[in-house]
Design a protein around this motif. Structure first.
Motif, PDB file in Angstrom:
ATOM      1  N   VAL A 153      13.778  38.639  49.347  1.00  0.00           N
ATOM      2  CA  VAL A 153      12.706  37.714  49.726  1.00  0.00           C
ATOM      3  C   VAL A 153      13.105  37.094  51.061  1.00  0.00           C
ATOM      4  O   VAL A 153      14.122  36.396  51.161  1.00  0.00           O
ATOM      5  N   LYS A 154      12.313  37.359  52.119  1.00  0.00           N
ATOM      6  CA  LYS A 154      12.684  36.939  53.468  1.00  0.00           C
ATOM      7  C   LYS A 154      11.573  36.104  54.112  1.00  0.00           C
ATOM      8  O   LYS A 154      10.453  36.060  53.642  1.00  0.00           O
ATOM      9  N   ASN A 155      11.961  35.446  55.212  1.00  0.00           N
ATOM     10  CA  ASN A 155      11.006  34.745  56.089  1.00  0.00           C
ATOM     11  C   ASN A 155      10.110  33.784  55.315  1.00  0.00           C
ATOM     12  O   ASN A 155       8.885  33.820  55.413  1.00  0.00           O
ATOM     13  N   ILE A 156      10.731  32.916  54.554  1.00  0.00           N
ATOM     14  CA  ILE A 156       9.966  31.973  53.752  1.00  0.00           C
ATOM     15  C   ILE A 156       9.439  30.833  54.627  1.00  0.00           C
ATOM     16  O   ILE A 156      10.188  30.219  55.391  1.00  0.00           O
ATOM     17  N   GLY A 157       8.149  30.586  54.524  1.00  0.00           N
ATOM     18  CA  GLY A 157       7.534  29.446  55.189  1.00  0.00           C
ATOM     19  C   GLY A 157       6.692  28.668  54.190  1.00  0.00           C
ATOM     20  O   GLY A 157       5.902  29.253  53.453  1.00  0.00           O
ATOM     21  N   PHE A 158       6.865  27.352  54.157  1.00  0.00           N
ATOM     22  CA  PHE A 158       6.142  26.528  53.179  1.00  0.00           C
ATOM     23  C   PHE A 158       5.568  25.300  53.872  1.00  0.00           C
ATOM     24  O   PHE A 158       6.249  24.615  54.639  1.00  0.00           O
ATOM     25  N   THR A 159       4.293  25.037  53.596  1.00  0.00           N
ATOM     26  CA  THR A 159       3.641  23.821  54.071  1.00  0.00           C
ATOM     27  C   THR A 159       2.843  23.227  52.912  1.00  0.00           C
ATOM     28  O   THR A 159       2.034  23.930  52.304  1.00  0.00           O
ATOM     29  N   GLY A 160       3.074  21.973  52.614  1.00  0.00           N
ATOM     30  CA  GLY A 160       2.368  21.359  51.493  1.00  0.00           C
ATOM     31  C   GLY A 160       2.567  19.853  51.475  1.00  0.00           C
ATOM     32  O   GLY A 160       3.210  19.272  52.357  1.00  0.00           O
ATOM     33  N   GLN A 208       7.298  20.441  55.374  1.00  0.00           N
ATOM     34  CA  GLN A 208       7.267  21.736  56.062  1.00  0.00           C
ATOM     35  C   GLN A 208       8.667  22.337  56.028  1.00  0.00           C
ATOM     36  O   GLN A 208       9.663  21.651  56.246  1.00  0.00           O
ATOM     37  N   TRP A 209       8.722  23.646  55.732  1.00  0.00           N
ATOM     38  CA  TRP A 209      10.024  24.317  55.696  1.00  0.00           C
ATOM     39  C   TRP A 209       9.871  25.745  56.189  1.00  0.00           C
ATOM     40  O   TRP A 209       9.121  26.527  55.614  1.00  0.00           O
ATOM     41  N   ASP A 210      10.547  26.075  57.266  1.00  0.00           N
ATOM     42  CA  ASP A 210      10.655  27.447  57.759  1.00  0.00           C
ATOM     43  C   ASP A 210      12.105  27.850  57.562  1.00  0.00           C
ATOM     44  O   ASP A 210      12.938  27.717  58.469  1.00  0.00           O
ATOM     45  N   GLY A 211      12.405  28.301  56.369  1.00  0.00           N
ATOM     46  CA  GLY A 211      13.782  28.486  55.966  1.00  0.00           C
ATOM     47  C   GLY A 211      14.330  29.876  56.243  1.00  0.00           C
ATOM     48  O   GLY A 211      13.590  30.817  56.513  1.00  0.00           O
ATOM     49  N   ASN A 212      15.655  29.974  56.136  1.00  0.00           N
ATOM     50  CA  ASN A 212      16.338  31.265  56.283  1.00  0.00           C
ATOM     51  C   ASN A 212      17.220  31.540  55.065  1.00  0.00           C
ATOM     52  O   ASN A 212      18.424  31.808  55.204  1.00  0.00           O
ATOM     53  N   PRO A 213      16.658  31.426  53.866  1.00  0.00           N
ATOM     54  CA  PRO A 213      17.475  31.655  52.676  1.00  0.00           C
ATOM     55  C   PRO A 213      17.825  33.133  52.523  1.00  0.00           C
ATOM     56  O   PRO A 213      17.204  34.001  53.147  1.00  0.00           O
ATOM     57  N   ASN A 214      18.805  33.385  51.702  1.00  0.00           N
ATOM     58  CA  ASN A 214      19.180  34.759  51.360  1.00  0.00           C
ATOM     59  C   ASN A 214      18.953  34.917  49.855  1.00  0.00           C
ATOM     60  O   ASN A 214      19.768  34.481  49.042  1.00  0.00           O
TER      61      ASN A 214
END
Length: 554
Positions: free
Chosen positions: A161-168, A138-144
């Motif tokens: 590209v903002k507010n990236i959330g990944f679940t897998g 799980q990743w709720d990241g704050n990349p730029n």
């Protein structure tokens, strides 16, 4: 996408270190010395052996340790990986970019300050030659991340590209097992299945709606890249011990023949006139492996009659995807609907005709609105011999003309040879009868007759008129000389005869592949465009196959 590729490499090295560490610590005990002797004698390391190395009760503490270490090294991963990811991911995105996008480049890329977290781990008992571990991520990241986008219309714009959330779930396959630490030669990395990826797109200093279709094009490119590059059966292979691991790579196992026949009752996307539909078809959404049909102007029931070939790498997991669009000229094409076929549903060597209902979204099927149907003919050829698979080109089966031409001395068939064959012959069609035709006159009856012709031919055949019936019997046979049966269609139309003209009832559009393969058959076909009715037809094929003049074609 950038995060996932970078994280995969770091994750594999981290897991390898953990495996080696656990192995060294446990071999200090008498029980572990016995296991070490087993491994050093080059017998296979089993899942049970791995569970002795990392017992089930240690999984929570092992995950906690892994997450803590990942948080510690994340700033260094961010600094070291950003430039590497930019140079490695840009060429990959180019392969999957939508038709509206001319180019995509990173102008800025950092992974942010939030590290991913692993929330679960399991070891699968599914392969004696290797060990498969699955890690829930799980990743709720704050990349730029800022992409410089160039459209085919000549417009450039920066997109954030903002507010990236990944679940897998990450699948790690440790294979082959070897007699030296860390006891495996390489790691195959992939996502177990299509994962949940959320993100938002924003034009720096503008709005995404300024260019219609640009948001969908960028989002589709990113999602296609993640799905095709990282989702099983596709995998990244990372060598741990030096060696040749080419046998772990994804390899072609067969060829899928697809005939895009037609569509019917498509949703009209135009305010004036009718949609101008075209189809996009693929197994993998790589641009060079995606097929695009011609556009049929002003038609909600288009007939394409186009033939494509796709390389298949894993029939158990791969799918054929069809998307129907309305061609809008210089503007972005509008999606009418899409459909998908699991390749596991196909029987090798057997023709399968399908009518697929079009939907708005292949993943979220909330919209039940009818969008039309698309008609496909599918034929899967496996490469080589497969146990339990009936090979239509084997000696024990009576060979049809196509099979005789393509048969090789190895008792298989030559896929490339097929391209040099023109299936010429005589097609005999017997129009037997029709059933339950819709009434066409005030008395509730009809005076039906049938018209037959080849799509690529000019000659038409017509049955006699049978008066005052909805269940006519004709039993009339017609012969057609077919010049290229693999690429032609038989059009069968039913009409109602009137004193001063005729009224259209419905039609059947039929490929000739089945009669070529079977030689002769009889079947019942539903009338398209009619409220009711079906036709009973008999087919027979007398072949006269010829080879193309390859020297002349070149």
């Amino acid at each position: 996408m950038a995060f996932l590729l970078g994280a995969f490499l770091g994750l594999v090295l981290g897991v390898a270190v953990v495996m080696a560490f656990a192995r060294l610590e446990n071999t200090r005990s008498e029980q572990r010395r016995e296991l070490a002797a087993t491994v050093s004698s080059f017998s296979k390391l089993t899942v049970e052996d791995l569970r002795k190395l990392i017992p089930l009760e240690l999984y929570p503490s092992w995950l906690k340790w892994l997450n803590l270490e990942l948080v510690k090294i994340w700033p260094f991963v961010n600094e070291a990986a950003s430039e590497l990811i930019k140079t490695s991911v840009e060429p990959i995105l180019e392969q999957y970019k939508s038709f509206i996008l001319s180019s995509l480049h990173f102008s800025k890329l950092t992974l942010g300050t939030v590290a991913p977290q692993f929330t679960g781990v399991s070891i699968l008992d599914n392969d004696s030659s290797g060990i498969t571990m699955e890690l829930e991520l799980q990743w709720d990241g704050n990349p730029n991340i800022v992409l410089d986008i160039q459209t085919t219309l000549g417009i450039s714009l920066p997109v954030q590209v903002k507010n990236i959330g990944f679940t897998g779930v990450l699948r790690l396959v440790f294979k082959p097992l070897v007699a030296e630490l860390p006891c495996f030669g390489a790691v195959c990395c992939s996502l177990r299945e299509k994962s949940k990826v959320d993100f938002t797109l924003k034009v720096v200093g503008g709005e995404m709606t300024a260019i219609p279709g640009i948001s969908d094009a960028i989002e589709g490119t990113i999602r296609d890249t993640i799905e095709d590059q990282l989702t099983w059966p596709n995998r990244i292979i990372v060598p741990i011990v030096p060696g040749d691991y080419s046998d772990l790579e994804l390899k072609p196992v067969g060829l899928l023949e697809v005939k895009l026949v037609e569509a019917r009752d498509l949703t009209n996307k135009d305010l004036v006139g009718k949609s101008d539909p075209f189809a996009v078809i693929y197994i993998r959404p790589l641009r060079e492996k995606t097929k695009k049909s011609k556009t049929i102007n002003n038609d909600l029931n288009p007939i394409w009659n186009e033939h494509y070939e796709f390389v298949v790498e894993d029939t158990s997991t791969q799918r054929l995807t069809v998307k129907i669009y309305d061609d809008e000229g210089l503007q972005a094409s509008e999606l009418i609907g899409c459909a998908r076929v699991d390749l596991s549903d196909l029987q090798p060597g057997k023709v399968k005709e399908v009518w697929l209902d079009l939907v708005k979204d292949l993943e979220i099927q909330r919209d039940k609105k009818r969008r039309g149907q698309v008609h496909l003919e599918l034929l899967y050829y496996p490469f080589g011999k497969h146990e339990g698979v009936s090979n239509p080109f084997a000696d024990q089966i009576q060979l049809t003309s196509l099979e005789k031409v393509l048969k090789t001395e190895s008792n298989g068939f030559d896929v490339n040879q097929r391209k040099n064959v023109i299936m010429r012959g005589v097609l005999s069609v017997t129009v037997i009868s029709a059933e339950d035709l819709p009434p066409m006159d005030v008395m509730g009856k009809a005076d039906p007759f049938v018209v037959l012709y080849l799509k690529k031919g000019e000659t038409k055949k017509k049955t006699r008129v049978v008066t005052e019936t909805l269940n006519p019997i004709w039993n009339q046979t017609f012969d057609f000389v077919v010049e290229d049966a693999l690429h032609d269609l038989l059009m069968v139309e039913v009409w109602d005869h009137d004193t001063f003209g005729k009224d259209y009832i419905g039609r059947c559009i039929l490929t000739l592949t089945r009669v070529i393969l079977e030689g002769e058959f009889q079947d019942t076909f539903i009338l398209q465009g009619a409220k009711s009715g079906k036709l009973n037809l008999h087919f027979k094929w007398t072949p006269q196959p010829i080879y193309r003049d390859r020297d002349r074609d070149q």
